[in-house]
Write a protein that holds these residues in place. Structure first.
Motif, PDB file in Angstrom:
ATOM      1  N   TRP A  97      -0.122  10.343  -4.041  1.00  0.00           N
ATOM      2  CA  TRP A  97      -0.171   9.268  -5.019  1.00  0.00           C
ATOM      3  C   TRP A  97      -1.433   8.504  -4.675  1.00  0.00           C
ATOM      4  N   THR A  98      -2.295   8.261  -5.638  1.00  0.00           N
ATOM      5  CA  THR A  98      -3.542   7.562  -5.340  1.00  0.00           C
ATOM      6  C   THR A  98      -3.969   6.695  -6.510  1.00  0.00           C
ATOM      7  N   ASP A  99      -4.661   5.634  -6.167  1.00  0.00           N
ATOM      8  CA  ASP A  99      -5.287   4.794  -7.183  1.00  0.00           C
ATOM      9  C   ASP A  99      -6.702   4.401  -6.754  1.00  0.00           C
ATOM     10  N   THR A 100      -7.216   5.092  -5.732  1.00  0.00           N
ATOM     11  CA  THR A 100      -8.579   4.841  -5.254  1.00  0.00           C
ATOM     12  C   THR A 100      -9.331   6.157  -5.125  1.00  0.00           C
ATOM     13  N   ALA A 101     -10.641   6.062  -5.188  1.00  0.00           N
ATOM     14  CA  ALA A 101     -11.489   7.256  -5.108  1.00  0.00           C
ATOM     15  C   ALA A 101     -11.444   7.862  -3.704  1.00  0.00           C
ATOM     16  N   TYR A 102     -11.444   9.162  -3.662  1.00  0.00           N
ATOM     17  CA  TYR A 102     -11.577   9.874  -2.395  1.00  0.00           C
ATOM     18  C   TYR A 102     -13.054   9.835  -1.992  1.00  0.00           C
TER      19      TYR A 102
END
Length: 87
Positions: free
Chosen positions: A9-14
Motif C-alpha cells: 500500500w503506498t501513497d508516496t513515490a518510490y
C-alpha cells in the motif's frame, strides 16, 4: 525459486532503483506512473491503472509514483535491489 512476492500500500513515490533480477509490478487498486530509464538515458513514463502490469529487465532503472493511494503487487528476485538516487 528465488522469487519474492509482496503487496504494497503506498501513497508516496518510490526512489529510483535497479533490480538484480526481473521485476513484475501489477496495480491492484489506484493509478501509478511507472518511470524507467537506461543508465544515462532519458526517462519514459507509463500510466498504469487497476489491473495493468509492467515488467522490467534486470539492470533497468525505475521508480513508481502513485496518484494518491495505490495497492500494488511486486514480484521480484529475493536477492534485492540497488538504490540509484533518492530523488
Amino acid at each position: 525459486d528465488g522469487l519474492a512476492a509482496s503487496i504494497h500500500w503506498t501513497d508516496t513515490a518510490y526512489p529510483w532503483h535497479v533490480n538484480d533480477g526481473a521485476e513484475l509490478f501489477v496495480v491492484l487498486a489506484g493509478t501509478v506512473d511507472m518511470h524507467w530509464r537506461r543508465p544515462g538515458g532519458e526517462a519514459k513514463v507509463a500510466t498504469l491503472g487497476t489491473g495493468d502490469a509492467w515488467s522490467g529487465e534486470p539492470g533497468l532503472e525505475h521508480r513508481a509514483v502513485p496518484h494518491g493511494e495505490a495497492r500494488v503487487l511486486v514480484v521480484e528476485a529475493s536477492f534485492g535491489d540497488t538504490l540509484v538516487d533518492a530523488g
